[in-house]
Design a protein around this motif. Structure first.
Motif, PDB file in Angstrom:
ATOM      1  N   LEU A  27       0.796   5.532  -4.604  1.00 21.31           N
ATOM      2  CA  LEU A  27       1.088   5.400  -3.177  1.00 21.31           C
ATOM      3  C   LEU A  27       2.366   4.598  -2.954  1.00 21.31           C
ATOM      4  CD1 LEU A  27      -2.471   4.811  -1.690  1.00 21.31           C
ATOM      5  CD2 LEU A  27      -1.088   6.894  -1.625  1.00 21.31           C
ATOM      6  N   GLY A  28       2.604   3.580  -3.797  1.00 20.18           N
ATOM      7  CA  GLY A  28       3.857   2.837  -3.713  1.00 20.18           C
ATOM      8  C   GLY A  28       5.055   3.726  -3.992  1.00 20.18           C
ATOM      9  N   CYS A  29       4.916   4.604  -4.983  1.00 22.69           N
ATOM     10  CA  CYS A  29       6.004   5.543  -5.304  1.00 22.69           C
ATOM     11  C   CYS A  29       6.245   6.508  -4.156  1.00 22.69           C
ATOM     12  CB  CYS A  29       5.673   6.322  -6.578  1.00 22.69           C
ATOM     13  SG  CYS A  29       5.719   5.308  -8.054  1.00 22.69           S
ATOM     14  N   VAL A  30       5.151   6.974  -3.530  1.00 25.34           N
ATOM     15  CA  VAL A  30       5.289   7.888  -2.390  1.00 25.34           C
ATOM     16  C   VAL A  30       5.981   7.172  -1.230  1.00 25.34           C
ATOM     17  CG1 VAL A  30       3.998   9.186  -0.654  1.00 25.34           C
ATOM     18  CG2 VAL A  30       3.343   9.334  -3.060  1.00 25.34           C
ATOM     19  N   ALA A  31       5.608   5.920  -0.991  1.00 25.86           N
ATOM     20  CA  ALA A  31       6.245   5.156   0.088  1.00 25.86           C
ATOM     21  C   ALA A  31       7.723   4.952  -0.186  1.00 25.86           C
ATOM     22  CB  ALA A  31       5.541   3.811   0.261  1.00 25.86           C
ATOM     23  N   LEU A  32       8.056   4.641  -1.442  1.00 26.67           N
ATOM     24  CA  LEU A  32       9.463   4.471  -1.802  1.00 26.67           C
ATOM     25  C   LEU A  32      10.229   5.767  -1.617  1.00 26.67           C
ATOM     26  CD1 LEU A  32      11.746   2.753  -2.954  1.00 26.67           C
ATOM     27  CD2 LEU A  32      10.980   3.409  -5.239  1.00 26.67           C
ATOM     28  N   ALA A  33       9.638   6.874  -2.025  1.00 30.65           N
ATOM     29  CA  ALA A  33      10.282   8.176  -1.854  1.00 30.65           C
ATOM     30  C   ALA A  33      10.484   8.488  -0.379  1.00 30.65           C
ATOM     31  CB  ALA A  33       9.453   9.267  -2.532  1.00 30.65           C
ATOM     32  N   ALA A  34       9.509   8.129   0.467  1.00 28.76           N
ATOM     33  CA  ALA A  34       9.633   8.361   1.905  1.00 28.76           C
ATOM     34  C   ALA A  34      10.774   7.541   2.496  1.00 28.76           C
ATOM     35  CB  ALA A  34       8.313   8.026   2.603  1.00 28.76           C
ATOM     36  N   VAL A  35      10.884   6.293   2.082  1.00 28.06           N
ATOM     37  CA  VAL A  35      11.971   5.430   2.575  1.00 28.06           C
ATOM     38  C   VAL A  35      13.320   6.006   2.159  1.00 28.06           C
ATOM     39  CG1 VAL A  35      13.049   3.162   2.316  1.00 28.06           C
ATOM     40  CG2 VAL A  35      10.592   3.333   2.716  1.00 28.06           C
ATOM     41  N   ILE A  36      13.433   6.432   0.914  1.00 23.90           N
ATOM     42  CA  ILE A  36      14.690   7.015   0.432  1.00 23.90           C
ATOM     43  C   ILE A  36      15.017   8.265   1.222  1.00 23.90           C
ATOM     44  CG2 ILE A  36      15.765   8.166  -1.542  1.00 23.90           C
ATOM     45  CD1 ILE A  36      14.265   6.119  -3.322  1.00 23.90           C
ATOM     46  N   LEU A  37      14.023   9.113   1.474  1.00 28.78           N
ATOM     47  CA  LEU A  37      14.241  10.333   2.250  1.00 28.78           C
ATOM     48  C   LEU A  37      14.702  10.012   3.667  1.00 28.78           C
ATOM     49  CD1 LEU A  37      14.090  13.388   2.310  1.00 28.78           C
ATOM     50  CD2 LEU A  37      11.697  13.189   2.985  1.00 28.78           C
ATOM     51  N   ILE A  38      14.100   9.018   4.293  1.00 26.46           N
ATOM     52  CA  ILE A  38      14.507   8.630   5.650  1.00 26.46           C
ATOM     53  C   ILE A  38      15.950   8.135   5.661  1.00 26.46           C
ATOM     54  CG2 ILE A  38      14.114   6.913   7.470  1.00 26.46           C
ATOM     55  CD1 ILE A  38      11.095   7.210   6.834  1.00 26.46           C
TER      56      ILE A  38
END
Length: 141
Positions: A27-38
Motif C-alpha cells: 500500500l505504501g508503494c501504491v501511495a508513492l506511485a499515486a503521488v508520482i503520477l499526480i
C-alpha cells in the motif's frame, strides 16, 4: 555500461520486492506511485500561462525579460558600477533606456575604452535620467 546495468538490476529488484512485500509495504508503494503520477500530471498537463506582455502593463513597470540583459548581469552594468559613473549603485538601474537592449549592448561592444569619461558619455547617450519615465498620479482617498 556496467554501472548502468547494475543500477537497472537494483531498480528492478526494489520494484519486485515492493510488490512481493507485505500488504502494508504494498500500500505504501501504491501511495508513492499515486503521488508520482499526480506530480507528473500537474507538471505536464497544467496549462502554461504566457508571460505578461509589456503592452498589458504600465510602460514604467520594469520589464524583467526585456530589461534584464542590461540591468542584471551585463558587462555594461559592471563597467558603469566599476567606473563610478554614479555615487550609488541604484541610479543607473532606475534609468529608462532610449533604445532596445540589444542595440545598447551592440553600441557598448563597439567601445574601445571603458574608462569613466567614456562610460558617462555612453550612459547619457543611451539612457534617460532616472525617474524620467514616471508619471505623477493622484490617488483617491
Amino acid at each position: 555500461s556496467e554501472d548502468a546495468s547494475t543500477h537497472r538490476y537494483w531498480a528492478r529488484q526494489k520494484a519486485f520486492l515492493c510488490l512481493r512485500s507485505s500488504e502494508t509495504n504494498f500500500l505504501g508503494c501504491v501511495a508513492l506511485a499515486a503521488v508520482i503520477l499526480i506530480v507528473i500530471i500537474v507538471v505536464i498537463a497544467a496549462p502554461r500561462l504566457p508571460p505578461p506582455h509589456a503592452s498589458a502593463r504600465h510602460p514604467a513597470v520594469f520589464k524583467f525579460d526585456e530589461d534584464c540583459p542590461i540591468f542584471c548581469t551585463s558587462a555594461l552594468l559592471e563597467a558603469v558600477q566599476r567606473t563610478l559613473v554614479f555615487p550609488d549603485s541604484k541610479t543607473f538601474v532606475d534609468m529608462p533606456m532610449k533604445h532596445d537592449p540589444e542595440e545598447i549592448l551592440r553600441r557598448f561592444s563597439l567601445l574601445d575604452n571603458h574608462d569613466r569619461p567614456t562610460m558617462v558619455s555612453f550612459v547619457q547617450e543611451n539612457f534617460s535620467p532616472a525617474g524620467s519615465d514616471l508619471a505623477p498620479s493622484i490617488l483617491d482617498a
